[in-house]
Design a protein around this motif. Structure first.
Motif, PDB file in Angstrom:
ATOM      1  N   TYR A 103      -2.138  -3.401 -10.059  1.00 53.90           N
ATOM      2  CA  TYR A 103      -2.552  -4.204  -8.929  1.00 53.90           C
ATOM      3  C   TYR A 103      -1.484  -5.121  -8.380  1.00 53.90           C
ATOM      4  CZ  TYR A 103      -7.170  -2.464  -9.601  1.00 53.90           C
ATOM      5  OH  TYR A 103      -8.242  -1.638  -9.688  1.00 53.90           O
ATOM      6  N   ASN A 104      -0.390  -5.221  -9.056  1.00 59.19           N
ATOM      7  CA  ASN A 104       0.663  -6.062  -8.518  1.00 59.19           C
ATOM      8  C   ASN A 104       1.756  -5.208  -7.913  1.00 59.19           C
ATOM      9  OD1 ASN A 104       3.482  -7.449  -9.000  1.00 59.19           O
ATOM     10  ND2 ASN A 104       1.944  -8.961  -8.520  1.00 59.19           N
ATOM     11  N   ALA A 105       2.099  -5.556  -6.706  1.00 61.19           N
ATOM     12  CA  ALA A 105       3.003  -4.705  -5.956  1.00 61.19           C
ATOM     13  C   ALA A 105       4.390  -4.611  -6.582  1.00 61.19           C
ATOM     14  CB  ALA A 105       3.115  -5.237  -4.539  1.00 61.19           C
ATOM     15  N   GLU A 106       4.934  -5.716  -7.016  1.00 66.17           N
ATOM     16  CA  GLU A 106       6.293  -5.687  -7.537  1.00 66.17           C
ATOM     17  C   GLU A 106       6.427  -4.677  -8.659  1.00 66.17           C
ATOM     18  OE1 GLU A 106       9.018  -7.178  -6.456  1.00 66.17           O
ATOM     19  OE2 GLU A 106       7.843  -7.926  -4.775  1.00 66.17           O
ATOM     20  N   ALA A 107       5.399  -4.551  -9.437  1.00 61.59           N
ATOM     21  CA  ALA A 107       5.476  -3.681 -10.608  1.00 61.59           C
ATOM     22  C   ALA A 107       5.481  -2.203 -10.252  1.00 61.59           C
ATOM     23  CB  ALA A 107       4.318  -3.984 -11.555  1.00 61.59           C
ATOM     24  N   TYR A 108       5.327  -1.882  -8.972  1.00 63.94           N
ATOM     25  CA  TYR A 108       5.387  -0.471  -8.603  1.00 63.94           C
ATOM     26  C   TYR A 108       6.804   0.054  -8.564  1.00 63.94           C
ATOM     27  CZ  TYR A 108       0.494  -0.595  -7.476  1.00 63.94           C
ATOM     28  OH  TYR A 108      -0.844  -0.702  -7.571  1.00 63.94           O
ATOM     29  N   GLN A 109       7.756  -0.857  -8.627  1.00 58.48           N
ATOM     30  CA  GLN A 109       9.135  -0.394  -8.703  1.00 58.48           C
ATOM     31  C   GLN A 109       9.256   0.548  -9.886  1.00 58.48           C
ATOM     32  OE1 GLN A 109      10.596  -4.627  -8.471  1.00 58.48           O
ATOM     33  NE2 GLN A 109      12.356  -3.508  -7.684  1.00 58.48           N
ATOM     34  N   TRP A 110       9.954   1.622  -9.656  1.00 57.57           N
ATOM     35  CA  TRP A 110      10.256   2.598 -10.699  1.00 57.57           C
ATOM     36  C   TRP A 110       9.012   3.334 -11.196  1.00 57.57           C
ATOM     37  CZ3 TRP A 110      15.235   2.503 -10.142  1.00 57.57           C
ATOM     38  CH2 TRP A 110      15.858   1.289  -9.843  1.00 57.57           C
ATOM     39  N   LYS A 111       7.931   3.254 -10.478  1.00 51.45           N
ATOM     40  CA  LYS A 111       6.673   3.836 -10.949  1.00 51.45           C
ATOM     41  C   LYS A 111       6.806   5.323 -11.282  1.00 51.45           C
ATOM     42  CE  LYS A 111       1.818   4.443  -9.699  1.00 51.45           C
ATOM     43  NZ  LYS A 111       1.306   3.852 -10.917  1.00 51.45           N
ATOM     44  N   PHE A 112       7.483   6.062 -10.423  1.00 46.08           N
ATOM     45  CA  PHE A 112       7.599   7.490 -10.643  1.00 46.08           C
ATOM     46  C   PHE A 112       8.962   7.872 -11.219  1.00 46.08           C
ATOM     47  CE2 PHE A 112       4.640   6.750  -7.211  1.00 46.08           C
ATOM     48  CZ  PHE A 112       3.544   7.473  -7.610  1.00 46.08           C
ATOM     49  N   ALA A 113       9.679   6.882 -11.648  1.00 44.46           N
ATOM     50  CA  ALA A 113      11.032   7.138 -12.128  1.00 44.46           C
ATOM     51  C   ALA A 113      11.018   8.193 -13.230  1.00 44.46           C
ATOM     52  CB  ALA A 113      11.653   5.848 -12.655  1.00 44.46           C
ATOM     53  N   VAL A 135      -0.944   2.031  -2.468  1.00 43.38           N
ATOM     54  CA  VAL A 135      -1.270   1.659  -1.087  1.00 43.38           C
ATOM     55  C   VAL A 135      -1.020   0.186  -0.807  1.00 43.38           C
ATOM     56  CG1 VAL A 135      -2.929   3.504  -0.738  1.00 43.38           C
ATOM     57  CG2 VAL A 135      -3.704   1.319  -1.649  1.00 43.38           C
ATOM     58  N   ASN A 136      -1.106  -0.638  -1.833  1.00 44.27           N
ATOM     59  CA  ASN A 136      -0.919  -2.071  -1.621  1.00 44.27           C
ATOM     60  C   ASN A 136       0.470  -2.560  -2.014  1.00 44.27           C
ATOM     61  OD1 ASN A 136      -3.663  -2.571  -0.787  1.00 44.27           O
ATOM     62  ND2 ASN A 136      -4.223  -2.173  -2.905  1.00 44.27           N
ATOM     63  N   ALA A 137       1.350  -1.639  -2.288  1.00 39.53           N
ATOM     64  CA  ALA A 137       2.679  -2.012  -2.749  1.00 39.53           C
ATOM     65  C   ALA A 137       3.466  -2.740  -1.675  1.00 39.53           C
ATOM     66  CB  ALA A 137       3.436  -0.765  -3.170  1.00 39.53           C
ATOM     67  N   THR A 138       4.351  -3.610  -2.118  1.00 36.03           N
ATOM     68  CA  THR A 138       5.298  -4.239  -1.200  1.00 36.03           C
ATOM     69  C   THR A 138       6.732  -3.881  -1.550  1.00 36.03           C
ATOM     70  OG1 THR A 138       5.426  -6.238  -2.550  1.00 36.03           O
ATOM     71  CG2 THR A 138       3.799  -6.212  -0.783  1.00 36.03           C
ATOM     72  N   ASN A 139       6.957  -3.410  -2.754  1.00 38.15           N
ATOM     73  CA  ASN A 139       8.326  -3.108  -3.169  1.00 38.15           C
ATOM     74  C   ASN A 139       8.354  -1.805  -3.948  1.00 38.15           C
ATOM     75  OD1 ASN A 139      10.956  -3.036  -3.934  1.00 38.15           O
ATOM     76  ND2 ASN A 139      10.991  -5.086  -4.827  1.00 38.15           N
ATOM     77  N   LEU A 140       8.909  -0.780  -3.338  1.00 35.29           N
ATOM     78  CA  LEU A 140       8.994   0.521  -3.997  1.00 35.29           C
ATOM     79  C   LEU A 140      10.446   0.875  -4.311  1.00 35.29           C
ATOM     80  CD1 LEU A 140       6.358   2.487  -1.887  1.00 35.29           C
ATOM     81  CD2 LEU A 140       6.084   1.470  -4.140  1.00 35.29           C
ATOM     82  N   PHE A 169      11.505   0.150   0.808  1.00 27.95           N
ATOM     83  CA  PHE A 169      11.794   1.517   0.363  1.00 27.95           C
ATOM     84  C   PHE A 169      13.260   1.681  -0.038  1.00 27.95           C
ATOM     85  CE2 PHE A 169       8.640   5.000   0.972  1.00 27.95           C
ATOM     86  CZ  PHE A 169       7.528   4.196   1.141  1.00 27.95           C
ATOM     87  N   GLN A 170      13.872   0.626  -0.410  1.00 29.06           N
ATOM     88  CA  GLN A 170      15.298   0.687  -0.720  1.00 29.06           C
ATOM     89  C   GLN A 170      15.566   1.644  -1.881  1.00 29.06           C
ATOM     90  OE1 GLN A 170      17.049  -3.128  -1.223  1.00 29.06           O
ATOM     91  NE2 GLN A 170      18.993  -2.335  -1.948  1.00 29.06           N
ATOM     92  N   THR A 171      16.532   2.538  -1.659  1.00 28.54           N
ATOM     93  CA  THR A 171      17.003   3.495  -2.684  1.00 28.54           C
ATOM     94  C   THR A 171      15.863   4.081  -3.516  1.00 28.54           C
ATOM     95  OG1 THR A 171      17.491   1.677  -4.226  1.00 28.54           O
ATOM     96  CG2 THR A 171      19.303   2.503  -2.884  1.00 28.54           C
TER      97      THR A 171
END
Lengths: 58, 351
Positions: free
Chosen positions: B130-140, B164-169, B194-196
Motif C-alpha cells: 500500500y505504500n507507493a515508495e516501496a514499489y520500487q524494484w517490485k518486479f526486479a 495503480v497507486n504507485a508514485t515511484n516505480l 518511471f526513471q530507469t
C-alpha cells in the motif's frame, strides 16, 4: 516562414550550442536566424556527441 | 489448586509459580483486550513447554505495538498486507481505522496519538502493498511472462493491479527478462516516477509496452537496458481512450529504443523539456504524441513517410515562443512547402 541554408560543409547549431541541426531550417515568424549559427560539420558532430553524453548523464 | 490456561483450558498439574504466571497472563490479556487502541492477541494453547515464550510474548506487548503476526484494530486485521474490510485502507491517502491513522508513507505508520507502530513482517508486507515508495524494484529480476514457457522464476503474485497507486516505480523492471507484452494500469497519483524502470533488463521475444491513463514522469525511462531489450521492444503505446501525460519533462524518455517503430498518443502538453527524448530511436515511423508545446528532435529516424510527418505536425500545439521540431534534412525533404507552412504557422521552426 523563412528558409535559411548553411554553406557547403557546414550545418546550423543553436547559438548557445544546445542543439545541432542540419543545413536547412524553416523559421517560424516568431523565430529569428539570430538564434542560429553555422558550424563546420566535424565540429558540429563533436558537439552533438557531447550533447548526447551530457543528456545521458543528466 | 486448579490449573487453567488463559483461555480456560484445563492444564496439567503445574507448579505453583507456573500457575501464577498463567494467571498473570490472563490478567494481562484481559487488560489489553479491553483497550480500544491497537492490540495483538497471543494465540495458541499454552503448554508447559511454551509457557515462558508466551509470557515473553505478552510481556513484550504494549499498546499500539504490532507483532509479527499482524496488526489488529477492532474488527479489522491486517494480515499479509490486506485489510479484512475491503477499502478500509488504500494507498494514495491517509486512512483512519478505528481512530488509528495510517499514513501513506513507509516511514510513518502511526496510531491516533502519533506513535510509530513497530514494524514487523506483516506490516512490512502491508507497506509494500500500500505504500507507493516501496514499489520500487517490485518486479526486479522477475521473468515477465504470461505463459508457462520458461516461467520458472515468474512470481505469480506479481500483478500490475498492485501498482495503480504507485508514485515511484524507479527500477521497476530492473534486470527483469521480458517475454511478452506489458500493459500498465491506469495510475492514480499526480505523478508516477518511471526513471530507469528497465535498467539492465533483457528480452528474448518481441514485445510492446502499453500505458493506461496517468501522469508519467519518464526521465531516463528506457535508459540503461541491455541490448536484447532494445532489440525486442517494438512499440510503446497508450491504450485507446486513455490520456497519459508525460510530465514535467521527458528528457531521454525513449533513449536508445532502436527497434521501436511506433510511439503512442502520449499527451505532451505538460512536458517542459524533451531533450534527448528520441535519441537512438532509429526505427521510429509512427509518432502519435499529441499537444506538443516544447521543442523535440526526431532526426534519429529517417523511416518516416510524408504522411507520418504530416501527422506529427498536426499534433503540434500553437506556441507563442519559438519551438523547434528537428527532423533533419532527409525528413524535411519529404514535406511540401504547404505542409511546412502548417508547422511554422503554429510558431514551430522546422530544422
Amino acid at each position: 516562414m523563412t528558409k535559411i541554408e548553411s554553406k557547403e560543409g557546414f550545418v546550423f547549431v543553436r547559438k548557445d550550442h544546445s542543439a545541432v541541426y542540419d543545413n536547412i531550417i524553416y523559421l517560424s515568424d516568431i523565430d529569428s536566424k539570430d538564434n542560429y549559427e553555422e558550424m563546420a560539420k566535424d565540429e558540429a558532430e563533436s558537439l552533438k556527441n557531447r550533447l548526447i553524453s551530457y543528456y545521458e548523464e543528466n | 489448586m486448579a490449573f487453567y490456561s488463559a483461555t480456560g483450558t484445563k492444564l496439567l498439574n503445574l507448579p505453583e509459580q507456573v500457575q501464577k504466571n498463567i494467571d498473570d497472563i490472563a490478567e494481562l490479556k484481559e487488560s489489553i483486550t479491553s483497550l480500544q487502541n491497537s492490540k495483538q492477541d497471543v494465540t495458541g494453547a499454552i503448554t508447559e513447554s511454551n509457557l515462558q515464550a508466551k509470557i515473553e510474548d505478552i510481556a513484550s506487548l504494549s499498546l499500539k505495538e504490532v507483532s509479527v503476526t499482524g496488526l489488529t484494530n477492532t474488527g479489522n486485521t491486517v494480515n499479509n498486507g490486506t485489510l479484512d474490510q475491503e477499502g478500509k485502507a488504500t494507498a494514495g491517502g491517509d486512512q483512519e481505522v478505528d481512530g488509528n491513522l495510517i499514513l501513506n508513507s513507509a516511514d510513518n505508520v502511526v496510531d491516533k496519538d502519533g506513535n510509530k507502530l513497530i514494524q514487523s513482517a506483516a506490516l512490512d508486507d502491508f507497506i509494500k502493498r500500500y505504500n507507493a515508495e516501496a514499489y520500487q524494484w517490485k518486479f526486479a529480476g522477475a521473468c515477465i511472462n504470461t505463459n508457462e514457457e520458461g516461467s520458472s522464476n515468474f512470481n505469480p503474485s506479481v500483478s500490475m493491479s498492485d501498482i495503480v497507486n504507485a508514485t515511484n516505480l524507479d527500477g521497476l523492471f530492473s534486470k527483469a527478462e521480458f517475454r511478452c507484452d506489458v500493459v500498465f494500469p491506469d495510475f492514480t497519483a499526480s505523478r508516477v516516477n518511471f526513471q530507469t524502470i528497465v535498467e539492465q533488463a533483457t528480452a528474448t521475444k518481441d514485445f510492446t509496452i502499453t500505458f493506461g491513463a496517468g501522469n508519467i514522469f519518464p526521465f531516463n525511462m528506457m535508459l540503461s537496458a541491455s541490448s536484447t531489450f532494445y532489440a525486442h521492444l517494438t512499440k510503446i503505446l497508450v491504450a485507446d481512450g486513455k490520456t497519459c501525460y508525460l510530465t514535467p519533462y521527458s528528457t531521454n524518455a525513449f533513449w536508445g529504443c532502436q527497434s521501436v517503430t511506433e510511439i503512442g498518443a502520449f499527451d505532451m502538453s505538460k512536458s517542459q523539456n524533451n531533450a534527448g527524448m528520441f535519441f537512438g530511436c532509429s526505427s521510429l515511423k509512427t509518432l502519435n504524441c499529441v499537444h506538443w508545446v516544447k521543442s523535440f528532435d526526431i532526426s534519429a529516424s529517417t523511416a518516416f513517410e510524408e504522411s507520418d510527418l504530416v501527422e506529427i505536425i498536426s499534433n503540434l500545439d500553437t506556441v507563442t515562443t519559438a519551438q523547434t521540431l528537428t527532423m533533419g534534412a532527409t525528413n524535411l525533404a519529404k514535406l511540401t512547402q504547404e505542409e511546412i507552412l502548417v508547422a511554422t504557422g503554429k510558431g514551430w521552426t522546422l530544422a
